[in-house]
Design a protein around this motif. Structure first.
Motif, PDB file in Angstrom:
ATOM      1  N   LEU A 256       0.838  -1.208   0.000  1.00 12.93           N
ATOM      2  CA  LEU A 256       0.000   0.000   0.000  1.00 12.93           C
ATOM      3  C   LEU A 256       0.868   1.252   0.000  1.00 12.93           C
ATOM      4  O   LEU A 256       0.517   2.243  -0.650  1.00 12.93           O
ATOM      5  CB  LEU A 256      -0.927   0.013   1.208  1.00 12.93           C
ATOM      6  CG  LEU A 256      -1.845   1.247   1.323  1.00 12.93           C
ATOM      7  CD1 LEU A 256      -2.737   1.390   0.101  1.00 12.93           C
ATOM      8  CD2 LEU A 256      -2.680   1.201   2.594  1.00 12.93           C
ATOM      9  N   GLY A 257       2.010   1.222   0.686  1.00 16.98           N
ATOM     10  CA  GLY A 257       2.873   2.405   0.771  1.00 16.98           C
ATOM     11  C   GLY A 257       3.309   2.901  -0.596  1.00 16.98           C
ATOM     12  O   GLY A 257       3.172   4.093  -0.914  1.00 16.98           O
ATOM     13  N   HIS A 258       3.822   1.991  -1.433  1.00 18.31           N
ATOM     14  CA  HIS A 258       4.246   2.386  -2.778  1.00 18.31           C
ATOM     15  C   HIS A 258       3.064   2.863  -3.617  1.00 18.31           C
ATOM     16  O   HIS A 258       3.193   3.807  -4.404  1.00 18.31           O
ATOM     17  CB  HIS A 258       4.935   1.216  -3.478  1.00 18.31           C
ATOM     18  CG  HIS A 258       6.354   1.019  -3.063  1.00 18.31           C
ATOM     19  ND1 HIS A 258       7.115  -0.049  -3.482  1.00 18.31           N
ATOM     20  CD2 HIS A 258       7.167   1.757  -2.270  1.00 18.31           C
ATOM     21  CE1 HIS A 258       8.330   0.033  -2.966  1.00 18.31           C
ATOM     22  NE2 HIS A 258       8.388   1.122  -2.224  1.00 18.31           N
ATOM     23  N   ALA A 259       1.919   2.194  -3.456  1.00 12.48           N
ATOM     24  CA  ALA A 259       0.726   2.599  -4.214  1.00 12.48           C
ATOM     25  C   ALA A 259       0.291   4.008  -3.830  1.00 12.48           C
ATOM     26  O   ALA A 259      -0.091   4.813  -4.686  1.00 12.48           O
ATOM     27  CB  ALA A 259      -0.401   1.596  -3.983  1.00 12.48           C
ATOM     28  N   LEU A 260       0.338   4.326  -2.543  1.00  5.93           N
ATOM     29  CA  LEU A 260      -0.015   5.669  -2.091  1.00  5.93           C
ATOM     30  C   LEU A 260       0.939   6.713  -2.666  1.00  5.93           C
ATOM     31  O   LEU A 260       0.505   7.789  -3.105  1.00  5.93           O
ATOM     32  CB  LEU A 260       0.021   5.732  -0.561  1.00  5.93           C
ATOM     33  CG  LEU A 260      -1.162   5.120   0.190  1.00  5.93           C
ATOM     34  CD1 LEU A 260      -0.855   5.032   1.679  1.00  5.93           C
ATOM     35  CD2 LEU A 260      -2.429   5.931  -0.047  1.00  5.93           C
ATOM     36  N   GLU A 261       2.236   6.410  -2.657  1.00  5.56           N
ATOM     37  CA  GLU A 261       3.212   7.363  -3.204  1.00  5.56           C
ATOM     38  C   GLU A 261       2.913   7.660  -4.671  1.00  5.56           C
ATOM     39  O   GLU A 261       2.938   8.815  -5.111  1.00  5.56           O
ATOM     40  CB  GLU A 261       4.626   6.804  -3.067  1.00  5.56           C
ATOM     41  CG  GLU A 261       5.191   6.834  -1.660  1.00  5.56           C
ATOM     42  CD  GLU A 261       6.633   6.393  -1.642  1.00  5.56           C
ATOM     43  OE1 GLU A 261       7.525   7.243  -1.803  1.00  5.56           O
ATOM     44  OE2 GLU A 261       6.864   5.185  -1.464  1.00  5.56           O
ATOM     45  N   ALA A 262       2.662   6.599  -5.443  1.00  3.45           N
ATOM     46  CA  ALA A 262       2.426   6.777  -6.872  1.00  3.45           C
ATOM     47  C   ALA A 262       1.086   7.461  -7.138  1.00  3.45           C
ATOM     48  O   ALA A 262       0.985   8.339  -8.000  1.00  3.45           O
ATOM     49  CB  ALA A 262       2.472   5.422  -7.579  1.00  3.45           C
ATOM     50  N   GLU A 263       0.048   7.093  -6.390  1.00  6.06           N
ATOM     51  CA  GLU A 263      -1.290   7.629  -6.625  1.00  6.06           C
ATOM     52  C   GLU A 263      -1.400   9.085  -6.195  1.00  6.06           C
ATOM     53  O   GLU A 263      -2.009   9.907  -6.894  1.00  6.06           O
ATOM     54  CB  GLU A 263      -2.321   6.768  -5.880  1.00  6.06           C
ATOM     55  CG  GLU A 263      -3.753   7.245  -6.023  1.00  6.06           C
ATOM     56  CD  GLU A 263      -4.261   7.224  -7.456  1.00  6.06           C
ATOM     57  OE1 GLU A 263      -5.218   7.957  -7.746  1.00  6.06           O
ATOM     58  OE2 GLU A 263      -3.692   6.487  -8.296  1.00  6.06           O
ATOM     59  N   LEU A 264      -0.824   9.423  -5.045  1.00  8.94           N
ATOM     60  CA  LEU A 264      -0.924  10.800  -4.541  1.00  8.94           C
ATOM     61  C   LEU A 264       0.051  11.743  -5.235  1.00  8.94           C
ATOM     62  O   LEU A 264      -0.127  12.953  -5.198  1.00  8.94           O
ATOM     63  CB  LEU A 264      -0.676  10.824  -3.025  1.00  8.94           C
ATOM     64  CG  LEU A 264      -1.673  10.046  -2.164  1.00  8.94           C
ATOM     65  CD1 LEU A 264      -1.261  10.096  -0.695  1.00  8.94           C
ATOM     66  CD2 LEU A 264      -3.079  10.603  -2.338  1.00  8.94           C
ATOM     67  N   GLY A 265       1.083  11.175  -5.873  1.00  9.58           N
ATOM     68  CA  GLY A 265       2.134  11.983  -6.488  1.00  9.58           C
ATOM     69  C   GLY A 265       3.372  11.941  -5.625  1.00  9.58           C
ATOM     70  O   GLY A 265       3.301  12.212  -4.424  1.00  9.58           O
ATOM     71  N   TYR A 266       4.506  11.583  -6.228  1.00  9.08           N
ATOM     72  CA  TYR A 266       5.747  11.430  -5.465  1.00  9.08           C
ATOM     73  C   TYR A 266       6.108  12.724  -4.752  1.00  9.08           C
ATOM     74  O   TYR A 266       6.182  13.789  -5.356  1.00  9.08           O
ATOM     75  CB  TYR A 266       6.889  10.979  -6.377  1.00  9.08           C
ATOM     76  CG  TYR A 266       6.663   9.605  -6.967  1.00  9.08           C
ATOM     77  CD1 TYR A 266       6.548   8.497  -6.133  1.00  9.08           C
ATOM     78  CD2 TYR A 266       6.543   9.415  -8.338  1.00  9.08           C
ATOM     79  CE1 TYR A 266       6.323   7.237  -6.655  1.00  9.08           C
ATOM     80  CE2 TYR A 266       6.325   8.156  -8.876  1.00  9.08           C
ATOM     81  CZ  TYR A 266       6.217   7.065  -8.029  1.00  9.08           C
ATOM     82  OH  TYR A 266       5.980   5.813  -8.542  1.00  9.08           O
ATOM     83  N   GLY A 267       6.286  12.631  -3.454  1.00  8.66           N
ATOM     84  CA  GLY A 267       6.636  13.787  -2.642  1.00  8.66           C
ATOM     85  C   GLY A 267       5.499  14.282  -1.765  1.00  8.66           C
ATOM     86  O   GLY A 267       5.736  15.015  -0.809  1.00  8.66           O
ATOM     87  N   LYS A 268       4.265  13.888  -2.090  1.00  8.31           N
ATOM     88  CA  LYS A 268       3.129  14.299  -1.252  1.00  8.31           C
ATOM     89  C   LYS A 268       3.284  13.724   0.154  1.00  8.31           C
ATOM     90  O   LYS A 268       3.103  14.418   1.162  1.00  8.31           O
ATOM     91  CB  LYS A 268       1.830  13.817  -1.886  1.00  8.31           C
ATOM     92  CG  LYS A 268       0.572  14.160  -1.101  1.00  8.31           C
ATOM     93  CD  LYS A 268       0.205  15.615  -1.210  1.00  8.31           C
ATOM     94  CE  LYS A 268      -1.140  15.887  -0.561  1.00  8.31           C
ATOM     95  NZ  LYS A 268      -1.495  17.323  -0.626  1.00  8.31           N
ATOM     96  N   LEU A 269       3.599  12.452   0.219  1.00 11.74           N
ATOM     97  CA  LEU A 269       4.023  11.798   1.451  1.00 11.74           C
ATOM     98  C   LEU A 269       5.474  11.393   1.270  1.00 11.74           C
ATOM     99  O   LEU A 269       5.891  11.032   0.169  1.00 11.74           O
ATOM    100  CB  LEU A 269       3.192  10.544   1.730  1.00 11.74           C
ATOM    101  CG  LEU A 269       1.710  10.701   2.064  1.00 11.74           C
ATOM    102  CD1 LEU A 269       1.047   9.323   2.140  1.00 11.74           C
ATOM    103  CD2 LEU A 269       1.518  11.439   3.383  1.00 11.74           C
ATOM    104  N   THR A 270       6.263  11.439   2.333  1.00 13.51           N
ATOM    105  CA  THR A 270       7.586  10.843   2.236  1.00 13.51           C
ATOM    106  C   THR A 270       7.430   9.333   2.128  1.00 13.51           C
ATOM    107  O   THR A 270       6.370   8.770   2.454  1.00 13.51           O
ATOM    108  CB  THR A 270       8.463  11.164   3.465  1.00 13.51           C
ATOM    109  OG1 THR A 270       7.910  10.491   4.619  1.00 13.51           O
ATOM    110  CG2 THR A 270       8.548  12.652   3.719  1.00 13.51           C
ATOM    111  N   HIS A 271       8.488   8.662   1.693  1.00 16.36           N
ATOM    112  CA  HIS A 271       8.426   7.204   1.570  1.00 16.36           C
ATOM    113  C   HIS A 271       8.046   6.567   2.905  1.00 16.36           C
ATOM    114  O   HIS A 271       7.149   5.714   2.973  1.00 16.36           O
ATOM    115  CB  HIS A 271       9.772   6.664   1.099  1.00 16.36           C
ATOM    116  CG  HIS A 271       9.846   5.178   1.076  1.00 16.36           C
ATOM    117  ND1 HIS A 271       9.076   4.411   0.230  1.00 16.36           N
ATOM    118  CD2 HIS A 271      10.576   4.300   1.819  1.00 16.36           C
ATOM    119  CE1 HIS A 271       9.330   3.131   0.445  1.00 16.36           C
ATOM    120  NE2 HIS A 271      10.237   3.038   1.397  1.00 16.36           N
TER     121      HIS A 271
END
Length: 358
Positions: free
Chosen positions: A243-258
């Motif tokens: 889910l973590g990687h999916a959130l990063e990609a879906e929200l846009g890289y940088g919206k959440l830190t890794h």
């Protein structure tokens, strides 16, 4: 100074952890190089670049600076660094030094893995998060459809971890790093996990931080040695990352830190584990710890179908089936393939559960 040896299929490399190591870099170079290319980002360059350059022994030293942040881990930055390496005249006896966090380490490491079919590189991590990414030889860049989809397994020649560089970290970067430490504890060491639950991550003394990093690196190194190319137990290091990687990609890289995204992913993995195996895991305790340490875990109105599609394009998916790392108990990880409908239902109940804990 603490030293940890890692045996890979191609070499044995040393992880050195201590203070002021950036000022002693000469002693970590095991051979003479024809030239050196130091890759860093604009944030780290302002803090440490000159100190590193002054302590390199080679006359042929070049520097490449990329913008700080996850958005630099892309094909354009990769191509630009390859172009600069060619223009600088790097050859097969050259060295690349990755000075920075996980983005710089992954990007520069992938450049090293592919330039002239592979040249030496050294990792010099400057974040807590990079204690994880700098060890194990996984190097990659992101694609807009998924994180780390373009990459390689390519071990470094050394990892030089100067803990003094961690003093300049922002709260977001501290959060990001400690999420990976929590992950390592969850998959392998319940005592370490319980120790971390007592920590105020913004007020950790130097000795305590170094001890946490050493423990996390030892866990990672042991797993990597047992399974370098992620065919078995190394998959467990992906706990929270589906889910973590999916959130990063879906929200846009940088919206959440890794690490912030992984924190949410860890809670989701624990939630799924509890539901699937009818067990009790430290979900509430971890929610309280994340909340106390200001992690942005209260995600709502998630586009569940979009997240599922991102999970299915993740490199850990098999035949377009989502594969998650779950827990049968703390320090007892397992992998499980799950149907889309099951994931969707778990996401709905997970979101509801987080709102109830708010």
């Amino acid at each position: 100074m603490e030293e940890i040896l890692v045996q890979s299929s191609t070499n044995t490399y040393k992880i050195s952890i201590g203070e002021s190591l950036r000022l002693q870099i000469k002693q970590f170079l095991n051979k003479e190089y024809s030239s050196i290319m130091l890759v860093t980002d604009d944030h780290v360059a302002a803090l440490y670049l000159n100190e590193i350059l002054e302590n390199l022994p080679n006359d042929q030293v070049f520097q490449s600076i990329v913008p700080a942040g996850e958005k630099s881990k892309n094909l354009q930055a990769f191509y630009q660094l390859q172009t600069e390496a060619i223009e600088f005249g790097l050859d097969r006896e050259s060295l690349i030094i990755a000075l920075g966090g996980g983005v710089v380490g992954d990007l520069a490491g992938f450049v090293a893995a592919t330039y002239m079919r592979g040249i030496d590189y050294i990792q010099m991590p400057t974040t807590i998060l990079a204690h994880d990414s700098s060890v194990g030889g996984k190097v990659a860049i992101n694609h807009e459809l998924g994180k780390n989809l373009i990459g390689s397994f390519y071990p470094p020649e050394a990892v030089i971890y100067d803990v003094e560089t961690l003093h300049s970290l922002s709260d977001r970067e501290i959060r990001s790093g400690y999420a990976e430490l929590i992950k390592e504890a969850l998959i392998s060491n319940e005592n370490f996990f319980n120790t971390l639950l007592m920590v105020d991550i913004y007020n950790v003394p130097n000795g305590g931080l170094q001890a946490h990093l050493q423990q996390g690196i030892k866990i990672k190194a042991t797993i990597v040695e047992a399974d370098e190319r992620e065919s078995g137990v190394r998959k467990y290091l992906n706990l929270g990352h589906t889910l973590g990687h999916a959130l990063e990609a879906e929200l846009g890289y940088g919206k959440l830190t890794h690490g912030e995204a992984v924190a949410i992913g860890l809670l989701f993995a624990i939630h799924v584990s509890e539901e699937l195996y009818s067990i009790k895991l430290p979900f509430n305790e971890l929610v309280q710890w994340f909340t106390k340490n200001k992690y942005p875990i209260n995600v709502t109105d998630l586009d569940k179908l979009a997240l599922i599609n991102k999970m299915k394009s993740d490199k850990k998916a098999l035949k377009s089936r989502i594969q998650m790392v779950l827990l049968e108990a703390v320090a007892k990880p397992v992998t499980k393939e799950l149907e889309d409908t099951a994931i969707e239902n778990y996401l709905i109940s997970f979101e509801r559960r987080l709102m109830e804990n708010d």
